[in-house]
Enzyme design. Structure first.
Site, PDB file in Angstrom:
ATOM      1  N   GLU A  99      68.307  19.883 -81.894  1.00 19.33           N
ATOM      2  CA  GLU A  99      66.908  19.741 -82.308  1.00 19.33           C
ATOM      3  C   GLU A  99      66.413  18.292 -82.324  1.00 19.33           C
ATOM      4  O   GLU A  99      66.050  17.759 -83.386  1.00 19.33           O
ATOM      5  CB  GLU A  99      66.708  20.356 -83.693  1.00 19.33           C
ATOM      6  CG  GLU A  99      67.017  21.836 -83.748  1.00 19.33           C
ATOM      7  CD  GLU A  99      66.581  22.487 -85.054  1.00 19.33           C
ATOM      8  OE1 GLU A  99      66.219  21.770 -86.008  1.00 19.33           O
ATOM      9  OE2 GLU A  99      66.596  23.725 -85.122  1.00 19.33           O
TER      10      GLU A  99
ATOM     11  N   GLU B 268      70.765  29.107 -83.239  1.00 15.43           N
ATOM     12  CA  GLU B 268      70.534  29.239 -84.682  1.00 15.43           C
ATOM     13  C   GLU B 268      69.453  30.282 -84.918  1.00 15.43           C
ATOM     14  O   GLU B 268      68.440  30.305 -84.204  1.00 15.43           O
ATOM     15  CB  GLU B 268      70.037  27.927 -85.316  1.00 15.43           C
ATOM     16  CG  GLU B 268      71.081  26.876 -85.508  1.00 15.43           C
ATOM     17  CD  GLU B 268      70.523  25.598 -86.145  1.00 15.43           C
ATOM     18  OE1 GLU B 268      69.559  25.669 -86.926  1.00 15.43           O
ATOM     19  OE2 GLU B 268      71.058  24.527 -85.833  1.00 15.43           O
TER      20      GLU B 268
HETATM   21  C1  FCB Z   1      67.610  23.742 -88.424  1.00 18.46           C
HETATM   22  C2  FCB Z   1      68.797  22.807 -88.445  1.00 18.46           C
HETATM   23  C3  FCB Z   1      69.955  23.315 -89.254  1.00 18.46           C
HETATM   24  C4  FCB Z   1      69.512  24.022 -90.516  1.00 18.46           C
HETATM   25  C5  FCB Z   1      68.436  25.027 -90.224  1.00 18.46           C
HETATM   26  C6  FCB Z   1      67.970  25.797 -91.428  1.00 18.46           C
HETATM   27  O1  FCB Z   1      66.461  23.018 -88.160  1.00 18.46           O
HETATM   28  O2  FCB Z   1      69.245  22.566 -87.141  1.00 18.46           O
HETATM   29  O3  FCB Z   1      70.809  22.241 -89.508  1.00 18.46           O
HETATM   30  O4  FCB Z   1      69.154  23.114 -91.459  1.00 18.46           O
HETATM   31  O5  FCB Z   1      67.342  24.407 -89.613  1.00 18.46           O
END
Ligand code: FCB
Length: 470
Positions: A182, A380
């Protein structure tokens, strides 16, 4: 006849191919602890978390989930979940305490042991090289204009060296290497809004930082490819951006936000240029930035998408003072108003994020059309809820529902022939949630931070059973 939830799950489960990667995800600073052990250097998150008034409840990652000492048990927890993949990040400052030079043998040894444990457990490791914890020494390495960290081009070169050495050492034993996690988030929250490390609040830094992160990624891909044949990708945060109406003003606002939130990194990587909507920002880029574009646009083996929520936007109705990202766009003559989550009529998570599973489908369909990545992973996806232990158990039906609804969208994507090949739930464990400290719990396992006891939540039990088709 109405299908029962169980039958429904089974039909949906059958849409996933046999070799699908079922995983969980974590990041070094959020779980490891042991921040000063075995020669580890300080990172910008160590510094930031110890700065007054930055983190909820003055929490720090000093101990976090103590994963550094408990990784063997944690691998067993992954096994107990039936997962066959795990995405984790390496702390750069364990490997190179000052961000450059000879690797620290004890840092290397830690990840060697973790990989041994994963491979022995039959869990495919996906290693992220950078999940926001820049060695502090690089933050302090200034260029001729006195800019340090990601605002200094030198950081991109240092990252490429680090990536090369990581690929040389670990490449043959990992299933995939993710360069950056990210970059948009550490660009914006770290340099524009100041909510994340290193805590700068300087609109003019954003595009310089973004460009150096892109360059770091491109150079790292080259370095990794020289060292090993392991598939390489990047994990980008993506949120489907939808206009409230189809009026040209609202559509314009949605496009502007989409360019900033979803395409600022993906366009240069996949198309070799910055999004045309962001033309007004080109002067904020480093001089001769176009020379770097071919390096940035290295072909990738896979794209990782982190999806949590969507943005619902309109053109601003009144003269509002915008903050952060919205201020950036306003500055460039592209005002955007984000409709507050609570006003959208959908459920929200403990973080206040809207639960909007369809956005996962819409965003990935768009990614497939725009960039056609060869392989896609959801690197994620997950939700925070204020879980409570009752009689030794955590009952979290909302998280289970969140996962089910998002996996349903994954099944639909697969049905459409979109090459989605893995899903990594955020997160294995409750952990240090950056500026929110320990107040936001994302884990499939509950962690009691006083005792370090892990307890499987009911959502985790559901995921465990779903993976094996129960
Ligand atoms: C993302 C991050 C991760 C975590 C989630 C909830 O932006 O990559 O580390 O904090 O959010």
């Amino acid at each position: 006849m109405k299908t029962t939830p169980l039958e429904y799950n089974k039909t949906m489960r059958e849409k996933f191919p046999k070799n699908f990667f079922w995983g969980t995800a974590t990041a070094a600073y959020q779980i490891e602890g042991a921040v000063l052990e075995d020669g580890k250097g300080t990172s910008i998150w160590d510094t930031f978390a110890h700065t007054k008034n930055k983190i909820h409840n003055a929490d720090t990652g000093d101990f976090a989930c103590d994963h550094y000492h408990r990784f063997k048990d944690d691998v067993r927890l992954m096994q107990a979940l039936n997962t066959n993949a795990y995405r984790f990040s390496a702390a750069w400052s364990r490997i190179q305490p000052n961000g450059k030079g000879k690797p620290n043998p004890k840092g290397i040894a830690f990840y060697d042991q973790l990989l041994d444990a994963l491979l022995e457990a039959g869990i495919a490791p996906f290693m992220t090289l950078y999940h926001w914890d820049l060695p502090q020494a690089l933050e302090e390495t200034r260029d001729s204009e006195s800019r340090g960290g990601w605002a200094n081009r030198d950081t991109a070169l240092r990252f490429a060296e680090y990536a090369h050495l990581m690929a040389q050492h670990f490449g043959s034993r990992v299933e995939g290497i993710i360069t950056l996690n990210e970059p948009l988030v550490f660009t914006m929250l770290g340099h524009v809004t100041g909510q994340h490390a290193p805590g700068h609040t300087d609109l003019s830094l954003a595009f310089r930082v973004a460009h150096h992160a892109l360059l770091a990624h491109g150079l790292a891909v080259q370095g990794i490819r020289e060292a090993c044949k392991t598939p390489v990708g990047i994990a980008l945060s993506m949120s489907y951006v939808e206009p409230v109406t189809d009026s040209s003003e609202d559509v314009f606002a949605a496009n502007a936000l989409d360019a900033l939130m979803n395409r600022l990194f993906a366009d240069p990587i996949y198309k070799g240029h910055y999004p045309p909507e962001l033309e007004a920002f080109l002067p904020a880029l480093p001089e001769n930035f176009t020379d770097d574009l071919p390096t940035i646009a290295q072909p990738l083996d896979f794209l990782g998408v982190n999806y949590y929520f969507r943005y619902l936007v309109q053109t601003p109705k009144a003269n509002s003072t915008a903050e952060g990202v919205a201020a950036l766009l306003q500055f460039a003559g592209m005002p955007v108003e984000i409709i507050p989550e609570a006003a959208r009529g959908n459920p929200t998570t403990g973080f206040g994020w809207e639960v909007y599973p369809k956005g996962l489908y819409q965003q990935l369909e768009k990614v497939h059309l725009d960039y056609a990545p060869k392989h896609i992973f959801i690197t994620e996806n997950g939700a925070a809820y204020p879980d409570e232990m009752r009689d030794g158990a955590v009952h979290d039906p909302e998280r289970r529902r969140y996962l089910e609804l998002h996996l349903e969208q994954c099944a639909l994507l697969i049905e459409q022939g979109i090459p989605l090949e893995g899903y990594f739930c955020w997160s294995l464990l409750d952990n240090f949630e950056w500026a929110e400290g320990y107040s936001q719990r994302f884990g499939l396992y509950h962690v009691d931070f006083a005792t370090q006891q892990r307890t499987l939540k009911s959502s985790g039990a559901w995921y465990r059973d779903f993976i094996v088709g129960l």
